[in-house]
Design an enzyme around this catalytic site. Structure first.
Site, mmCIF file in Angstrom:
data_model
loop_
_atom_site.group_PDB
_atom_site.id
_atom_site.type_symbol
_atom_site.label_atom_id
_atom_site.label_comp_id
_atom_site.label_asym_id
_atom_site.label_seq_id
_atom_site.Cartn_x
_atom_site.Cartn_y
_atom_site.Cartn_z
ATOM 1 N N GLY A 325 7.040 -1.290 6.118
ATOM 2 C CA GLY A 325 7.800 -2.087 5.161
ATOM 3 C C GLY A 325 6.877 -2.786 4.188
ATOM 4 O O GLY A 325 7.150 -2.892 3.001
ATOM 5 N N ALA A 326 5.746 -3.254 4.720
ATOM 6 C CA ALA A 326 4.739 -3.922 3.906
ATOM 7 C C ALA A 326 3.469 -4.046 4.737
ATOM 8 O O ALA A 326 3.482 -3.866 5.949
ATOM 9 C CB ALA A 326 5.219 -5.302 3.450
ATOM 10 N N MET A 327 2.357 -4.387 4.081
ATOM 11 C CA MET A 327 1.086 -4.536 4.775
ATOM 12 C C MET A 327 0.318 -5.709 4.195
ATOM 13 O O MET A 327 0.132 -5.810 2.983
ATOM 14 C CB MET A 327 0.256 -3.243 4.654
ATOM 15 C CG MET A 327 -1.105 -3.343 5.317
ATOM 16 S SD MET A 327 -0.985 -3.713 7.089
ATOM 17 C CE MET A 327 -2.500 -4.637 7.335
ATOM 18 N N ASN A 329 -2.617 -6.760 3.611
ATOM 19 C CA ASN A 329 -3.996 -6.705 3.119
ATOM 20 C C ASN A 329 -4.347 -8.020 2.422
ATOM 21 O O ASN A 329 -3.589 -8.502 1.577
ATOM 22 C CB ASN A 329 -4.163 -5.552 2.126
ATOM 23 C CG ASN A 329 -3.556 -4.268 2.627
ATOM 24 O OD1 ASN A 329 -3.886 -3.786 3.691
ATOM 25 N ND2 ASN A 329 -2.620 -3.719 1.851
ATOM 26 N N GLU A 362 4.489 -11.424 5.171
ATOM 27 C CA GLU A 362 3.135 -11.015 4.778
ATOM 28 C C GLU A 362 2.282 -12.213 4.374
ATOM 29 O O GLU A 362 1.089 -12.266 4.693
ATOM 30 C CB GLU A 362 3.196 -9.993 3.634
ATOM 31 C CG GLU A 362 4.047 -8.763 3.906
ATOM 32 C CD GLU A 362 3.767 -8.114 5.254
ATOM 33 O OE1 GLU A 362 2.585 -8.066 5.662
ATOM 34 O OE2 GLU A 362 4.722 -7.673 5.914
ATOM 35 N N GLU A 384 2.015 -10.415 14.978
ATOM 36 C CA GLU A 384 3.275 -10.005 14.339
ATOM 37 C C GLU A 384 4.446 -10.894 14.746
ATOM 38 O O GLU A 384 5.332 -11.167 13.936
ATOM 39 C CB GLU A 384 3.569 -8.546 14.684
ATOM 40 C CG GLU A 384 2.551 -7.555 14.130
ATOM 41 C CD GLU A 384 2.440 -7.577 12.612
ATOM 42 O OE1 GLU A 384 3.307 -8.186 11.938
ATOM 43 O OE2 GLU A 384 1.486 -7.001 12.088
#
Length: 942
Positions: A325-327, A329, A362, A384
């Site tokens: 879905g997203a990361m 970084n 995020e 998470e």
């Protein structure tokens, strides 16, 4: 000749022995750097790096080609140097390297240099160890402890479309195909971009340089500090260098080359915020909501953590092809387009919430996970689970009118309870040595890590109070900034905060309490007897006959914080610290007891029969006395207790009778989630008709209510969850055959078909309307839906249409759609698995999807076997399995495909086996009882 032969044989034997001894000595040296607690294998056969070398910094130059080469392949080339120190004497360098075609020059092009002026051991051999993904470099002498060295490599690799490491994403704009070179390093894919020490504890600074086509833009974690146009090998290019990163893990590294543009806002806490996307998406202001909400949520976390944002900018990029879905970084967060872009004219209320919650998740990681990082993937849950929990707090700050903190019960707590009730579940934290291989790491990205992690941390925050929780969190982040930790480090800081808060009393140390929730799988069902005040706990299992073969030093007992109230509605707390206890206050003569108020605890609750009857009476007479979250909890607990043979199914069904008066979304969503199980078990059989009739009776008043308050569907309800309730009413009423609903959706869809340029269906309702119209329609409606899907310019709209196409009852169309799912020209690779599961969720497509997956297993496994969502496929295509025949089919499939393997879906195999067996038992025990209840209720008027 005989004597000579014998002598030669003796000499040869001696030589062989000497060679074996020498090899043993050499191999012993090569493996001397490994952890002695591990089995005695060669160092390169272990999946974990030895602790002999520690990286300090990388200097990486990468040049992705956005055009195919003569061989028809997209490639990238690069050079990397890593400076490391020698912590333990060794003559072996192991560095992760995977699927890179290293440039050949008398072997691999690798150069080792000592940075202290002393002599450098020569490289004897270099090779790739494919199984453990190492570049193995043998030296002719030992590296010196405490000294620094530089290892330089040159390489090239394919810029593939596998959404791993350094990969390509494609899209079309104004008829022109465009390529984005982008990254996904988590969990073990940085090694696919360049040789690196690819483990979370191996933190280093990264100096990144990107060479890219003139006219494109390059991004990385740090801000660009210089862009120079130049010519290399007769190619005109731009070389962009970036400010060095802080000390960080390889999985957080990112770089992107694209034709994108951006919008930005004024700096927040000295950080520049930019939203990057396709040019048309930005020009249509689809990034504006993300830009606005990012600033608010970033400000919230700065205050929440009491720590400034660690970087100079926060770039957020929407990618057409992205597996997750997203990361998170650091400084360059990547998203699926549907998780970042929002268009108020096309996107729904739910899409807006999705964008806000993913951004919050995020951004939470910028501190918790990035600044302070867990030592190994066995504690992924804390990373998470924490980000999932606090994302609700961040969104609540940015959109307080949504009351989103209540939705965690639906989205995460109930979801985790369902998953964790299986004997094949697993603890939040495993032993580090049990999680080694990439596919084992990938399996950790599941419901337990995210949703149970969030639920348990929410419970912890509730019994400590949020102020104490945050106090401990802040000192934890301060002490371990730029370092790595284990879960007990956080517990220690929370304990300090408790010790400094005289008004907070807990019965055990934080570590003692949390170890029971973290180190053993599952959760308890707390049983309360209101006649005696007796309170007890036992490990809750969906199938009580299933065998739990995972031992627990805590013997599946927990320290349980039980918030409860009686009909006076005064909330009190009782700690259940052993298997059975007595709490005299819970012994009552009249009224009811309700435990786990606001669902703050991670457990289920059972009562004596009289108390259940009292709660049922309260719901029917005046359900509003009980908070909406607890109405949802009562339903979810009752249905799951019934499935576990603890409660009668009839009682659980009787609790649903009050729903005809329910006007809150959360209880309705909980009820539907549980009643959907009945639909899965009965749909396609003769038993479905009476179930459908009963459910229709419950939903019809809700449909009428929503029709009334929306002035015959011409208005949108004001409340956030009321808008969800409207969608629920239409989706369910149409599915259950309410003619008023079906006429409504068919009319809206037909008007759109007649005037394709104007879609007057409200964005909130589109998913429900599309599905209903395509389900009731034929090829004409399906073909129109497919055409609109292909033309959709907003990912959120495309997602609604993609799901709705699976709603058709025409099996020939479903077969066609299954073929499309594995055609990347028709369905994006990132959406292949979910599309197959959508089709499987349709009773007409269930068998088709299962046969399709079996037939194409080798191909599906090759493309998706390593992704964390692979377990979703295995669970999804078997969700209706409920007969002995189904069980035998699945067992046969498991045996036949064992050679191919199951990758990150391995754990899902055991879950599916357990679920099928539980389904078989449930039907045998409950079918007659459910039919008897339905017959009685359907015979009554009103």
């Amino acid at each position: 000749m005989g004597d000579v032969s014998k002598k030669l044989a003796k000499v040869a034997a001696v030589v062989v022995v000497v060679i074996i001894i020498v090899l043993c000595i050499v191999f012993g040296k090569w493996s001397s750097s490994k952890d002695t607690s591990q089995p005695r294998t060669l160092a390169w056969d272990n999946f974990r790096l030895p602790d002999s070398l520690l990286p300090k910094s990388y200097n990486v130059t990468l040049w992705p080609r956005l055009q195919k080469n003569k061989q028809g392949t997209y490639i990238f080339t690069g050079a990397s140097s890593v400076i490391f120190t020698c912590a333990k004497e060794t003559n072996l360098i192991l560095i992760h390297c995977h699927k890179l075609n290293l440039t050949m020059t008398n072997g691999f092009h690798a150069t080792l240099t000592s940075l202290g002026g002393e002599s450098t051991p020569s490289i004897i051999t270099t090779r790739l160890q494919e199984q453990t993904q190492y570049l193995v470099i043998q030296l002719n002498g030992n590296l010196a402890v405490g000294k620094f060295y530089s290892l330089k490599t040159k390489f090239k690799g394919e810029l593939a479309d596998d959404m791993e490491g350094f990969y390509r994403s494609e899209y079309e704009e104004d008829g022109v195909k465009k390529i984005v070179a982008t990254t996904q390093m988590q969990a073990t894919y940085a090694r696919k971009a360049f040789p690196c020490f690819d483990e979370p504890t191996m933190k280093a600074s990264f100096y990144i340089t990107i060479i890219h086509e003139r006219g494109t833009v390059a991004l990385s974690n740090g801000m660009d500090i210089e862009s120079v146009n130049m010519t290399i090998n007769n190619e005109t290019v731009t070389r962009t260098t970036f400010e060095p990163t802080p000390q960080m893990s390889t999985y957080l590294l990112a770089f992107i080359v694209s034709d994108y543009t951006y919008i930005s806002s004024a700096k927040k806490d000295n950080a520049l915020i930019r939203i990057w996307a396709r040019r048309k998406a930005i020009s249509r202001r689809q990034g504006q909501y993300a830009l606005n909400v990012t600033g608010q949520i970033l400000q919230f976390f700065v205050n929440y953590y009491k720590s400034p944002y660690p970087l100079s900018k926060s770039d957020q990029v929407a990618l057409p092809d992205f597996q997750a879905g997203a990361m998170e970084n650091w400084g360059l967060i990547t998203y699926r387009e549907s998780s970042l872009l929002y268009d108020s004219a096309i996107s729904s209320n739910g899409n807006k919430e999705r964008v806000a919650t993913v951004i919050a998740h995020e951004l939470a990681h910028m501190w918790f996970g990035n600044l302070v990082t867990l030592k190994w993937w066995n504690d992924l849950w804390l990373n998470e689970g924490f980000a999932t929990y606090v994302s609700y707090l961040g969104v609540d700050y940015a959109a307080p009118a949504w009351n989103i903190n209540d939705l965690i019960v639906l989205y995460d707590v109930h979801k985790a309870l369902a998953f964790d009730s299986l004997a094949s579940s697993h603890p939040l934290s495993s032993k580090a040595e049990s999680i080694n291989k990439p596919e084992e790491i990938s399996q950790m990205f599941n419901t337990i890590s995210y949703s149970k992690g969030a639920a348990v941390l929410r419970m912890l925050s509730a019994f400590l109070t949020e102020s104490v929780f945050v106090k401990g969190l802040r000192t934890y982040l301060s002490e371990f900034a730029f370092k790595n930790t284990i879960a007990s480090d956080l517990w220690n800081h929370l304990q300090r905060a408790v010790d400094q808060s005289p008004n907070i009393t807990i019965p055990r140390k934080v570590t003692e309490i949390m170890d029971r929730w973290v180190l053993q799988m599952g959760y308890p069902v707390v049983t309360i007897n209101t006649h005696t005040g007796a309170v007890s706990q036992q490990h809750f299992l969906l199938d009580p006959d299933s065998k739990v073969d995972r031992p627990s030093e805590f013997k599946y007992k927990w320290f349980v914080p039980v918030q409860w109230m009686d009909s006076s509605r005064v909330v009190k707390t009782f700690w259940l610290l052993k298997a059975t206890d007595t709490h005299k206050a819970m012994k009552i003569n009249t009224g009811w007891v309700l435990a786990n108020v606001h669902m703050s605890g991670y457990f289920r609750v059972n009562y004596d029969t009289d108390n259940w009857e009292q709660l049922l009476t309260q719901l029917i007479n005046n359900h509003k006395v009980i908070p909406p979250i607890n109405r949802a909890q009562i339903l979810d607990d009752a249905f799951n207790l019934a499935r576990a043979k603890i409660l009668s199914t009839t009682l659980a069904m009787r609790l649903t009778k009050y729903l005809s008066k329910e006007r809150e979304y959360i209880p309705w969503a909980s009820a539907i989630n549980n009643l959907d199980y009945f639909i899965l078990m009965f749909d396609g059989s003769k038993e479905y008709a009476p179930l459908k009739e009963y459910l229709k009776k419950l939903v019809t008043p809700l449909f009428a209510y929503l029709k009334n308050i929306t002035k015959n569907w011409t208005q949108v309800p004001a409340g956030h969850t009321d808008q969800y309730l409207q969608v629920t009413a239409i989706r369910r009423a149409c599915r259950l055959g309410l003619q008023d609903c079906q006429r409504l959706t068919k009319d809206w869809f037909n008007k759109w078909m007649q005037n394709q340029a104007i879609n007057r269906i409200h964005p909130n309702l589109r998913g429900a309307v599309y599905c209903s119209a395509i389900e009731a329609g034929g090829r004409q409606e399906w073909d129109f839906g497919w055409k609109m899907f292909q033309n959709a310019s907003v990912a959120a709209e495309a997602d609604k249409l993609r799901f709705s196409l699976s709603c058709t009852k025409d099996q020939s169309l479903l077969k066609r759609y299954l073929d499309y799912a594995l055609d990347a020209n028709k369905i994006r690779k990132q959406d292949a698995i979910s599309t197959i599961v959508y089709i499987a969720s349709n009773v007409e497509g269930s068998k088709l999807a299962w046969d399709f997956v079996k037939r194409n297993w080798d191909r599906i496994f090759a493309e998706f076997g390593g992704v964390s969502s692979f377990s979703y496929l295995i669970n999804g295509v078997t969700q209706r399995f409920s007969t002995d025949y189904d069980l035998k089919q699945f067992q046969k499939f498991k045996e036949e495909k064992s050679k191919t393997g199951f990758g990150s879906g391995t754990l899902a195999l055991e879950q599916v086996m357990e679920k099928i067996k539980a389904n078989i038992k449930w039907l045998a025990k409950n079918k007659a009882e459910v039919m008897q209840f339905l017959k009685k209720e359907n015979s009554q008027k009103g």
